[in-house]
Design a protein around this motif. Structure first.
Motif, PDB file in Angstrom:
ATOM      1  N   VAL A   1      -3.988   2.854   4.508  1.00 57.39           N
ATOM      2  CA  VAL A   1      -2.868   2.064   5.023  1.00 57.39           C
ATOM      3  C   VAL A   1      -2.538   2.475   6.458  1.00 57.39           C
TER       4      VAL A   1
ATOM      5  N   GLY B   1       0.782  -1.232   0.000  1.00 60.89           N
ATOM      6  CA  GLY B   1       0.000   0.000   0.000  1.00 60.89           C
ATOM      7  C   GLY B   1       0.811   1.279   0.000  1.00 60.89           C
TER       8      GLY B   1
ATOM      9  N   ALA C   1      -5.016  -5.051  -3.948  1.00 64.39           N
ATOM     10  CA  ALA C   1      -4.579  -3.683  -3.668  1.00 64.39           C
ATOM     11  C   ALA C   1      -5.410  -2.663  -4.439  1.00 64.39           C
TER      12      ALA C   1
END
Lengths: 149, 133
Positions: free
Chosen positions: A143, A74, B49
């Motif tokens: 994150v 991330g 992601a």
């Protein structure tokens, strides 16, 4: 959240500019030029040795900064700057270390973003600087939220 | 060997167009650089992601862009190389590398550099300073 790491450094780690690693790296960026890989070309060159591509320092070990615990997912690589005093020579030993230069947060499109500025250094064994590297790493709010949990 | 001597300010080095980005290129770069972040090699991880598929390492593109200057290392070395990562590079993208001379002095030459995808969008931009030797 990384501010306590500002100014912290890793211990120096000895790395070698390995001939095989340079060749593999040059191949991976499609740049198998004789100045990097042909011994004779290296000897005849003004450096009297093969040199490494400018982005080769990616392969080095820069040690660990205890205070800096980064997630391995991330992160966004925002900027990358290399500065060289001279090219890296194949076969030489160099001492590498890293430092947290700064950390700040800004509001952006996708929430509050963290900006981590990391510096890395490569010196010869006498302590003369060969290269520095500045990196801007962007850490998204998602994150950082995860890291707090 | 080619020479930079006589290159006028405002002129560009001959551009290079890379073959379409292949997964094997990124696997090779992961191995050569030690950057094994799986978003660059494994689709599932890229999707987790939030990406549509694997993306190239920014440093792979930056490494490629530097080869515009490799033929000239007998007359200069790369003193500064500064890059901003602007956009993602996906598999099958066709990347073209550019460098234009912006400033030429006794000691140094400064270039504006970028890598563009097939849509003409810059994926990385920056500057290179060569120090004459």
């Amino acid at each position: 959240m990384f501010t306590h790491g500002i100014g912290k450094r890793s211990a120096k780690v000895k790395n070698t500019v390995e001939r095989g690693a340079v060749k593999k790296f040059a191949e991976s960026i499609g740049d198998l030029h004789p100045i990097f890989v042909c011994e004779e070309t290296g000897k005849q060159s003004r450096y009297h040795q093969n040199i490494a591509p400018p982005t080769f320092p990616r392969v080095f070990d820069y040690g660990t900064i205890e205070e800096l615990k980064l997630p391995n997912k991330g992160l966004i690589h925002g900027e990358q700057i290399y500065h060289y005093e001279r090219p890296l020579l194949v076969g030489e030993d160099i001492l590498c270390y890293s430092e947290v230069k700064d950390y700040y947060e800004r509001n952006g499109k996708s929430g509050e973003m963290g900006f981590l500025l990391l510096n890395r250094f490569g010196e010869d064994l006498e302590g003369r600087l060969i290269f520095t590297e500045e990196q801007v790493v962007i850490i998204t709010e998602a994150v950082r939220r995860e890291m707090r949990v | 060997m080619n020479s930079l001597k006589g290159l006028p300010v405002g002129e560009s080095l001959e551009e290079i167009t890379l073959p379409p980005v292949a997964r094997i290129d990124l696997i090779k770069y992961a191995g050569a650089s030690g950057d094994y972040n799986p978003i660059h090699t494994i689709d599932e991880e890229a999707e987790k992601a939030g990406l549509p598929g694997v993306i190239a390492h920014g440093m792979w593109t930056m490494g490629n862009l530097a080869k515009l200057f490799t033929p000239y290392y007998e007359e200069a070395f790369m003193e500064n190389y500064a890059i901003r990562f602007k956009g993602m590079v996906f598999i099958d993208d066709v990347i073209t590398l550019h460098a234009r001379l912006e400033d030429d002095s006794e000691e140094k030459m400064s270039f504006e550099v970028n890598a563009e995808n097939q849509d003409g969008r810059a994926v990385i931009t920056g500057t290179v300073v060569l120090k004459k030797i």
